[in-house]
Design a protein around this motif. Structure first.
Motif, PDB file in Angstrom:
ATOM      1  N   LYS A  40      -3.154   5.418   9.341  1.00  0.00           N
ATOM      2  CA  LYS A  40      -4.532   5.168   9.763  1.00  0.00           C
ATOM      3  C   LYS A  40      -5.468   4.941   8.585  1.00  0.00           C
ATOM      4  N   ALA A  41      -5.139   5.530   7.437  1.00  0.00           N
ATOM      5  CA  ALA A  41      -5.963   5.331   6.250  1.00  0.00           C
ATOM      6  C   ALA A  41      -5.882   3.886   5.764  1.00  0.00           C
ATOM      7  N   VAL A  42      -4.735   3.245   5.948  1.00  0.00           N
ATOM      8  CA  VAL A  42      -4.542   1.858   5.527  1.00  0.00           C
ATOM      9  C   VAL A  42      -4.929   0.880   6.634  1.00  0.00           C
TER      10      VAL A  42
ATOM     11  N   PRO B 108      -7.044   1.314   9.802  1.00  0.00           N
ATOM     12  CA  PRO B 108      -7.902   2.137  10.669  1.00  0.00           C
ATOM     13  C   PRO B 108      -7.979   1.649  12.115  1.00  0.00           C
TER      14      PRO B 108
ATOM     15  N   LYS C  47       0.822  -1.217   0.000  1.00  0.00           N
ATOM     16  CA  LYS C  47       0.000   0.000   0.000  1.00  0.00           C
ATOM     17  C   LYS C  47       0.856   1.267   0.000  1.00  0.00           C
TER      18      LYS C  47
ATOM     19  N   SER D  13       3.107   9.770   7.083  1.00  0.00           N
ATOM     20  CA  SER D  13       2.459  10.390   8.234  1.00  0.00           C
ATOM     21  C   SER D  13       1.568   9.402   8.977  1.00  0.00           C
TER      22      SER D  13
ATOM     23  N   ASP E  80      -1.494   9.907   9.653  1.00  0.00           N
ATOM     24  CA  ASP E  80      -2.770   9.876   8.934  1.00  0.00           C
ATOM     25  C   ASP E  80      -2.746   8.860   7.792  1.00  0.00           C
ATOM     26  N   GLU E  81      -1.606   8.754   7.117  1.00  0.00           N
ATOM     27  CA  GLU E  81      -1.483   7.775   6.037  1.00  0.00           C
ATOM     28  C   GLU E  81      -1.548   6.348   6.581  1.00  0.00           C
TER      29      GLU E  81
END
Length: 213
Positions: A142-144, A146, A130, A137, A139-140
Motif C-alpha cells: 500500500k505504501a507503493v 496506495p 521499488k 507485507s 502495508d509495504e
C-alpha cells in the motif's frame, strides 16, 4: 619452406574463423531448446515491471517465443482457447523455489497464434524497482501502490486458510496475500495490462482454492 609455413598458418586461421560463427549458432540453438520443465537457472534479482513484464516474458509476447525461452511447461490448464503454462523454478541443487505462470489466449479471430495476457511469479528473487517481492507485507504494498484494492477472496476449506488478491488495476500489477499470525504477506505477484482487472482471465490460477468473493 618459409613461404609454405606462412601459407599454412593463414589457411588455418581462415578455417578457424569460418567455424567460429557456426559454433556460436549451435550454442544459441541449444540454449533456446530447453527440455520440459527445465527453467533456465538465473542468479541475482529478476525484474518485475508492472503492466509490462516479468524478467524476459512480457505482455503481448507470442507464446512460441516464450517456449523458446522457458522450454515446455511443467504443468498447466487449458479451456476455450485460453491456457495457463506453469514452470517450476529451481536452484542449482534442483530444489523448487517457486513457480512462473503465463496466461495466454488467441491474439485475434484467426485463432492461429496465442500471446501473453498475464504473468505470475512466486519466487523471492523477482522484484519490482521499488523492492516489492514475495514475502512483503500488505502495508509495504500500500505504501507503493496506495490505490490498490481488494479484487478477490479465495478459501481453502481443507487448510482452513484464506487468500486475498489485491489489484493495482491502473498500474497493471496484483498481489496474492495471505494471513499468518495477524501478518499479511505476499505469496505471488501478477503482471497484467494496465487498466484491466486481474480477474479478467477465463481460468483461475488458484488450484485448491474456492473463490468466495
Amino acid at each position: 619452406m618459409r613461404q609454405f609455413n606462412i601459407l599454412s598458418v593463414l589457411l588455418l586461421a581462415l578455417v578457424m574463423g569460418c567455424n567460429e560463427p557456426k559454433k556460436k549458432t549451435v550454442e544459441e540453438e541449444t540454449e533456446a531448446r530447453l527440455p520440459a520443465g527445465a527453467f533456465p537457472e538465473y542468479s541475482g534479482d529478476l525484474m518485475i515491471v508492472p503492466g509490462k513484464s516479468i524478467d524476459k516474458v512480457f505482455l503481448g509476447q507470442d507464446m512460441s517465443e516464450v517456449f523458446k525461452i522457458l522450454g515446455n511447461p511443467s504443468d498447466g490448464d487449458a479451456a476455450m482457447g485460453k491456457s495457463w503454462g506453469i514452470w517450476y523454478l529451481r536452484d542449482s541443487t534442483d530444489t523448487k523455489k517457486g513457480e512462473l505462470s503465463v496466461y495466454s489466449s488467441y491474439k485475434n479471430n484467426s485463432m492461429s497464434t496465442k500471446d501473453v495476457k498475464q504473468i505470475v511469479v512466486s519466487a523471492t528473487n523477482y522484484r519490482t524497482d521499488k523492492g516489492l517481492r514475495i514475502g512483503v507485507s500488505l502495508d509495504e504494498i500500500k505504501a507503493v501502490f496506495p490505490d490498490v484494492k481488494k479484487a478477490a477472496v479465495y478459501l481453502n476449506t481443507a487448510k482452513k486458510d484464506s487468500l486475498v488478491v489485491y489489484d493495482a488495476e491502473n498500474e497493471g500489477i496484483a498481489f496474492d496475500v495471505r494471513n499468518k499470525g495477524d501478518h499479511f504477506f505476499t505469496t505471488a505477484i501478477t503482471v497484467h495490462p494496465k487498466n484491466v482487472s486481474v480477474n479478467s482471465t477465463y481460468l483461475t490460477i488458484h488450484p485448491g482454492w474456492d473463490k468466495i468473493q
